[in-house]
Design an enzyme around this catalytic site. Structure first.
Site, PDB file in Angstrom:
ATOM      1  N   ARG A  24     -20.903 -20.306 -21.547  1.00 12.42           N
ATOM      2  CA  ARG A  24     -22.020 -19.632 -20.876  1.00 12.42           C
ATOM      3  C   ARG A  24     -21.627 -19.135 -19.479  1.00 12.42           C
ATOM      4  O   ARG A  24     -22.438 -19.153 -18.555  1.00 12.42           O
ATOM      5  CB  ARG A  24     -23.253 -20.547 -20.764  1.00 12.42           C
ATOM      6  CG  ARG A  24     -23.883 -20.875 -22.096  1.00 12.42           C
ATOM      7  CD  ARG A  24     -25.341 -21.317 -21.911  1.00 12.42           C
ATOM      8  NE  ARG A  24     -25.816 -21.945 -23.139  1.00 12.42           N
ATOM      9  CZ  ARG A  24     -26.275 -23.180 -23.203  1.00 12.42           C
ATOM     10  NH1 ARG A  24     -26.352 -23.932 -22.131  1.00 12.42           N
ATOM     11  NH2 ARG A  24     -26.684 -23.682 -24.351  1.00 12.42           N
ATOM     12  N   ARG A  28     -27.386 -17.398 -16.389  1.00 13.88           N
ATOM     13  CA  ARG A  28     -28.467 -17.462 -15.402  1.00 13.88           C
ATOM     14  C   ARG A  28     -28.079 -18.056 -14.053  1.00 13.88           C
ATOM     15  O   ARG A  28     -28.809 -17.907 -13.086  1.00 13.88           O
ATOM     16  CB  ARG A  28     -29.627 -18.292 -15.982  1.00 13.88           C
ATOM     17  CG  ARG A  28     -30.271 -17.651 -17.177  1.00 13.88           C
ATOM     18  CD  ARG A  28     -31.359 -18.525 -17.745  1.00 13.88           C
ATOM     19  NE  ARG A  28     -30.840 -19.753 -18.345  1.00 13.88           N
ATOM     20  CZ  ARG A  28     -31.600 -20.696 -18.905  1.00 13.88           C
ATOM     21  NH1 ARG A  28     -32.905 -20.548 -18.923  1.00 13.88           N
ATOM     22  NH2 ARG A  28     -31.063 -21.768 -19.429  1.00 13.88           N
ATOM     23  N   ARG A  37     -30.358  -8.754 -16.066  1.00  9.54           N
ATOM     24  CA  ARG A  37     -31.364  -9.201 -17.040  1.00  9.54           C
ATOM     25  C   ARG A  37     -32.727  -8.595 -16.708  1.00  9.54           C
ATOM     26  O   ARG A  37     -33.471  -8.158 -17.579  1.00  9.54           O
ATOM     27  CB  ARG A  37     -31.411 -10.733 -17.019  1.00  9.54           C
ATOM     28  CG  ARG A  37     -32.652 -11.406 -17.575  1.00  9.54           C
ATOM     29  CD  ARG A  37     -32.610 -11.513 -19.072  1.00  9.54           C
ATOM     30  NE  ARG A  37     -33.719 -12.285 -19.565  1.00  9.54           N
ATOM     31  CZ  ARG A  37     -34.983 -11.869 -19.604  1.00  9.54           C
ATOM     32  NH1 ARG A  37     -35.311 -10.678 -19.164  1.00  9.54           N
ATOM     33  NH2 ARG A  37     -35.932 -12.646 -20.097  1.00  9.54           N
ATOM     34  N   ASP A  74     -25.992 -13.578 -28.439  1.00  8.04           N
ATOM     35  CA  ASP A  74     -26.771 -14.781 -28.740  1.00  8.04           C
ATOM     36  C   ASP A  74     -26.350 -15.283 -30.108  1.00  8.04           C
ATOM     37  O   ASP A  74     -25.991 -14.478 -30.974  1.00  8.04           O
ATOM     38  CB  ASP A  74     -28.271 -14.451 -28.732  1.00  8.04           C
ATOM     39  CG  ASP A  74     -29.102 -15.732 -28.747  1.00  8.04           C
ATOM     40  OD1 ASP A  74     -29.484 -16.177 -29.852  1.00  8.04           O
ATOM     41  OD2 ASP A  74     -29.354 -16.293 -27.676  1.00  8.04           O
ATOM     42  N   TYR A 151     -32.130 -23.523 -36.757  1.00  5.57           N
ATOM     43  CA  TYR A 151     -33.106 -22.642 -36.102  1.00  5.57           C
ATOM     44  C   TYR A 151     -33.965 -21.906 -37.133  1.00  5.57           C
ATOM     45  O   TYR A 151     -35.169 -21.735 -36.953  1.00  5.57           O
ATOM     46  CB  TYR A 151     -32.389 -21.614 -35.231  1.00  5.57           C
ATOM     47  CG  TYR A 151     -31.865 -22.165 -33.926  1.00  5.57           C
ATOM     48  CD1 TYR A 151     -32.739 -22.462 -32.874  1.00  5.57           C
ATOM     49  CD2 TYR A 151     -30.505 -22.379 -33.725  1.00  5.57           C
ATOM     50  CE1 TYR A 151     -32.270 -22.950 -31.662  1.00  5.57           C
ATOM     51  CE2 TYR A 151     -30.028 -22.870 -32.515  1.00  5.57           C
ATOM     52  CZ  TYR A 151     -30.913 -23.152 -31.492  1.00  5.57           C
ATOM     53  OH  TYR A 151     -30.444 -23.643 -30.296  1.00  5.57           O
TER      54      TYR A 151
END
Length: 353
Positions: A24, A28, A37, A74, A151
């Site tokens: 990652r 963020r 973003r 993703d 998921y």
């Protein structure tokens, strides 16, 4: 290639210092990522726009002396391309409008054409490779079949896995049908990434660690093995290394090393010396600093780097990384301390005795 240290280490070839990249690493914790973003409008708009994907993939390389870039995407792109209606709920993470719960749902699952419904990912790979211009290798990736199925059946994140484990225990035949389709989809997806320019591949098995040893072998490792066997292993005149990572999978490294992969990711719950002893010279190892160390002082970060390098020991076959993804509240200056410390402190571990 200007810096192929990462690829060489994955193949256990000699390197001058231990390479490092960070799970990652485009994300963020970087203010420039948050700005991009915000311009993109939504997370899905960011993921499906090759120019934005390229921009955020390259952002950490402008700040840190990293040895690899990883495609910004993703892990849920495949289920989305299967028509499950992926969306992101504020503060809730990913959700699916159409979870997979019964035979009809499973029957309707297509195997997506990676250059069609996932063409935006391949466009991003091609663009990133062009912009990297041989600076460092590009890593392509996918979620493992078991993780994607988790998921898809749960309809999003889960704490108790009641739907997916309910299906696993009550309708293993149905679970295997889902996983078969996913293994075929992931293989095609990763091969398309390789042909588009990805120079190494990583399979993230985020939820493999919630299974018993028996069920891990049957419902997770078995399908990762199928994928590894079906991947293109050489492109552009050089090997394309494959890394498997099961979070919480330290007890199964021995079995994982037998899949034919080139390297195993190790989380922070496993001692690297023990991991190296377990796998011998079969595979390289990637990891495994606890991401929370990055909240500590620069001196403590350097101390932890030294400890992990000593734990792995001398010689090639180690790619330094965190034991899981970087946290969003980490100070980017601490990441620079980490990256520089790995390069500086690892030199003695690669010198001839």
């Amino acid at each position: 290639m200007k810096n192929d240290r990462f690829l060489r280490a994955l193949l256990r070839q000699p390197v001058d210092r231990t390479p490092i990249w960070i799970m990652r690493q485009a994300g963020r914790y970087l203010p420039e990522y948050r700005e991009t973003r915000s311009r993109a409008g939504s997370f899905m708009d960011l993921c499906t726009n090759p120019e934005f994907c390229c921009e955020v993939t390259l952002q950490p390389l402008e700040r840190f002396d990293l040895d690899a870039a990883i495609l910004f995407s993703d892990i849920l792109t495949i289920p989305d391309a299967m028509g499950l209606g992926l969306y992101f709920e504020q503060g809730e993470g990913p959700r699916f409008e159409n979870p997979v719960r019964n035979e009809k749902d499973v029957e309707m699952l297509p195997i997506p054409d990676p250059e069609d419904s996932l063409g935006y990912v391949m466009d991003a790979v091609r663009l990133i490779r062009r912009e990297l211009d041989g600076r460092v290798p590009l890593i392509g990736f996918s979620g493992s079949p078991w993780t994607l199925a988790t998921y898809m059946v749960e309809g999003g994140s889960s704490k108790d896995y009641r739907h997916v484990k309910g299906m696993l225990f009550d309708r293993p035949d149905l679970m295997h049908q889902v996983l078969d389709k996913l293994a075929a989809s992931v293989t095609a997806y990763l091969n398309a990434q390789i042909l588009a320019g990805a120079q190494a591949i990583m399979i993230f098995d985020t939820w493999g660690g919630v299974l018993t040893p028996r069920d891990y072998a049957t419902f997770s490792l078995n399908y990762m093995q199928q994928i590894v066997s079906g991947l293109i292993r050489e492109n552009e005149g050089r090997a394309v290394p494959v890394v498997l990572f099961t979070k919480g999978g330290g007890f199964w490294l021995d079995r994982m090393a037998d899949t034919g992969c080139d390297a195993l990711g190790v989380d922070w719950t496993m001692d690297l010396a023990h991991a190296r002893q377990t796998v011998g010279d079969r595979v390289a190892l990637q990891g495994n600093m606890d991401p929370s160390v990055l909240y500590a002082s620069p001196d403590r970060i350097k101390q932890e780097v030294q400890t992990i390098l000593e734990s792995y020991g001398s010689g090639s076959g180690h790619v330094f990384n965190l034991g899981h993804g970087i946290h969003q509240f980490v100070d980017p200056d601490h990441v620079k301390v980490l990256v520089d410390a790995v390069h500086e402190l690892s030199v003695p571990f690669h010198q001839e005795p």
